[in-house]
Design a protein around this motif. Structure first.
Motif: not given
Length: 666
Positions: A198-206, A271-282
């Motif tokens: 699958f394909i998703e947007k790549f968030v820059t400066q993440p 146990a599990g892990t939820v992954e996030f991308i966080v930008d410069g504004e949190r």
């Protein structure tokens, strides 16, 4: 409690699980391929079962072979580690049908969250913020290019069943989308037996920040803080830390609560892990949920004091969580450095071979500092081309981030690995990098700070002077030993001169060494003096010194006329000569390396997947020449400039060593 568990994995994670099981009084069973017959996890377990040839798809991810090992040993439960079968619902179903406990989440949760496409849809329904992308399956490269254009470049091409950076590519244009789709599909099939993309947007400066969750079968779920995983290379984490230097308490709470809500929405347990991308504004966006133990779980254990493997075993046994959210406290700071069998001076390409020396720093745990090393190898063991290149996970803990970084610097300096290429110099370089020290990093850190690759560290003048003083003092000790070994009589110390010239990193410094019983005072030409104290003796590969009142750890190797010294990411040839020898050395011509500009050399040991060109064909700069697979990753080798192929020396299916000539050019 279970009497016996089988670990359906290998390497350091298998060893890690065995340690906790042993502490809990549970017997363990290791499974192994032919390549791992003498592996550390096999040695550590109470029992071991051979399950097939080296390729993972014929051993570690062959479900029926693992099931036969379970039947043979009578194991009551299975811990899958990470990778391999850890997120395979068919494996969990097979265990359930056999009446064997899976030390992981329910099948439904694996299916819902283990599939990256389905998990995004569920996250959206649960009100979790997600990254824009195409949630459907993509049939071919043409469709991948079309969808990528609609989302808008750059995009991330990912394997639906992926993990650990496998089956993942970033594409910035149509050509990269087309190539990335096929490579991701091939890697996904080889690594997971599932080639859906699958394909998703790549968030820059993440920034890549993930939340650790822990849930039981009664619906109780808590979060154990976050991990910062932004230092990545080829989408694979290299350095992690907990907590994140970027999050505030409000954002941490919000991310944790969303992670818990998502876990509860799918009836998660374990146990599990939820992954996030966080930008410069949190602002944060859900990426995926890993329904397994993460590689970087030790840093969470170090700041919470909770053994995640023990909790997984207890939950799988049907026990409710004994920890409530209000019981979770984050104490101090922990950092993890992943030691990989990769040569940083060759673009981090995989390296295989025998570990002629493997001596990690001593593990310890105290109120102000801790060192932990999760590993699956030993001195004399082999690093195979068939599996992930990770050798060990070195972790340090201290009350503050700056102290944890300093502990990591010392631990890396004292970590001895010889026989293969490895990334210890790079890890040391990152620990001293101002951007990392300040905590201002993104997932683009390595690409941005090392755009031409890693070429070693150039030490500042102050550090060079300290190492020069150390080398002069060490050379004096070595010279005294040499005069003793020669059998000469009399006062041997008078035969060792006081005046020397130390040459390193393009500098030559004249010094005078004034020695006494406790050390030596090294005086430089400008009159500055440095005191050197150490118990180092010739032949020892590690020197722990005090130079100018400050500790200094050097990896030492004798070379003609001096030493090879390694410290803080720098690899130095240090020559210590008499003034006359230095004069003569300055007249010696430098050896010119052979010209290989008209050859394509294999940069790593691997298997040729395909050759893209023919003899007589003209190729352009950047054109794909061939694809080489090593350690489950496909590497496309490209032309550096326009040329004509004069000879092709390899074909698909050939196994190559480092620097084998794949093709030649006119």
């Amino acid at each position: 409690m279970f009497d016996k568990i089988l670990i359906a994995n290998r390497g350091e994670i298998a060893c890690r699980v065995i340690k906790t099981a042993r502490r809990m009084g549970i017997a363990t069973v290791a499974v192994h391929s032919e390549a791992d017959r003498h592996a550390l996890h096999v040695r550590m377990a109470d029992e071991a079962v051979h399950i097939g040839p080296p390729p993972a798809n014929q051993s570690y991810i062959a479900i029926e072979r693992v099931m036969e090992a379970i039947r043979q040993t009578g194991a009551q439960a299975v811990h899958p580690g990470y990778g391999f079968l850890s997120e395979n619902p068919k494996f969990a179903q097979a265990l359930e049908a056999e009446g064997v406990a899976f030390i992981g989440p329910p099948v439904g949760a694996i299916e819902a969250m283990g599939d990256k496409i389905t998990s995004k849809k569920i996250a959206q329904e649960a009100g979790v913020s997600t990254v824009p992308g195409y949630m459907g399956l993509i049939e071919d490269a043409d469709e991948a290019v079309k969808i990528s254009g609609e989302i808008g470049y750059p995009v991330m091409i990912k394997a639906s069943a992926g993990g650990g950076g496998k089956g993942m590519r970033i594409a910035w244009n149509d050509e990269e989308a087309r190539e990335g789709f096929q490579s991701s599909k091939n890697e996904a099939s080889a690594s997971f037996g599932d080639d859906r993309i699958f394909i998703e947007k790549f968030v820059t400066q993440p920034r890549h920040i993930e939340i650790q969750v822990l849930a039981d079968g009664d619906g109780n779920c808590i979060y154990l803080g976050e991990r910062e995983c932004s230092i990545q290379r080829r989408n694979q984490k290299v350095i992690e830390e907990a907590p994140s230097p970027f999050l505030d308490e409000a954002t941490r709470k919000k991310m944790g609560e969303q992670a818990v809500a998502l876990a509860q929405a799918v009836g998660y347990a374990s146990a599990g892990t939820v992954e996030f991308i966080v930008d410069g504004e949190r602002n944060f966006y859900f990426l995926e949920m890993n329904t397994r133990l993460q590689v970087e779980h030790p840093v969470t254990e170090l700041i919470t004091g909770i053994d995640l493997v023990e909790q997984m075993i207890r939950v799988a046994h049907g026990e409710p969580l004994s920890i409530r959210q209000e019981d979770v406290t984050l104490t101090g700071w922990a950092i993890e450095s992943r030691l990989y069998a990769e040569d940083p001076y060759r673009g981090f390409l995989p390296s295989i071979g025998r570990l002629t020396r493997y001596r990690p720093p001593a593990e310890e745990a105290g109120p102000t500092r801790a060192v932990r090393n999760d590993t699956g190898v030993f001195e004399g063991g082999e690093i195979s081309m068939f599996y992930d290149p990770m050798i060990a996970k070195l972790c340090t803990w201290a009350p503050t981030r700056s102290e944890a970084i300093e502990e990591m610097r010392r631990a890396l300096d004292g970590f001895e690995v010889e026989g293969i290429g490895h990334n210890l110099p790079f890890l040391s370089a990152v620990m001293d990098h101002p951007r990392f020290v300040s905590g201002k990093m993104t997932t683009g850190f390595i690409a941005e700070e090392y755009p031409e690759g890693f070429e070693g560290v150039t030490l500042p003048d102050e550090a060079i002077r300290r190492i020069a003083a150390a080398a002069a003092a060490m050379n004096r000790v070595a010279e005294i030993r040499r005069t003793r070994v020669s059998g000469r009589l009399g006062n041997h110390e008078r035969r060792v001169g006081a005046d020397w010239v130390v040459s390193l990193q393009g500098q030559s410094q004249a010094v005078t060494v004034d020695a006494d019983r406790s050390g030596a005072t090294v005086r430089f030409a400008d009159g500055a003096e440095t005191r050197v104290e150490s118990d180092w003796t010739p032949g020892r590969s590690l020197a722990r010194l005090t130079v100018g009142g400050q500790p200094l750890v050097l990896k030492v190797e004798k070379i003609s006329g001096g030493f090879r010294l390694r410290s803080r990411g720098a690899d130095l040839k240090v020559h210590v000569r008499t003034p006359r020898q230095a004069e003569l050395a300055a007249l010696m011509p430098e050896k010119v390396p052979p010209d290989t500009s008209k050859m394509l050399l294999c940069p790593m040991p691997g298997l040729v997947v395909k050759i893209d060109v023919e003899e007589g064909q003209e190729v352009q700069e950047g054109q794909a020449l061939c694809t080489v697979e090593a350690m489950k990753m496909e590497n496309i080798l490209r032309a550096e400039r326009r040329a004509v192929v004069s000879r092709v020396n390899a074909g698909a299916g050939d196994s190559l060593a480092v620097d084998d000539v794949i093709m030649e050019f006119e």
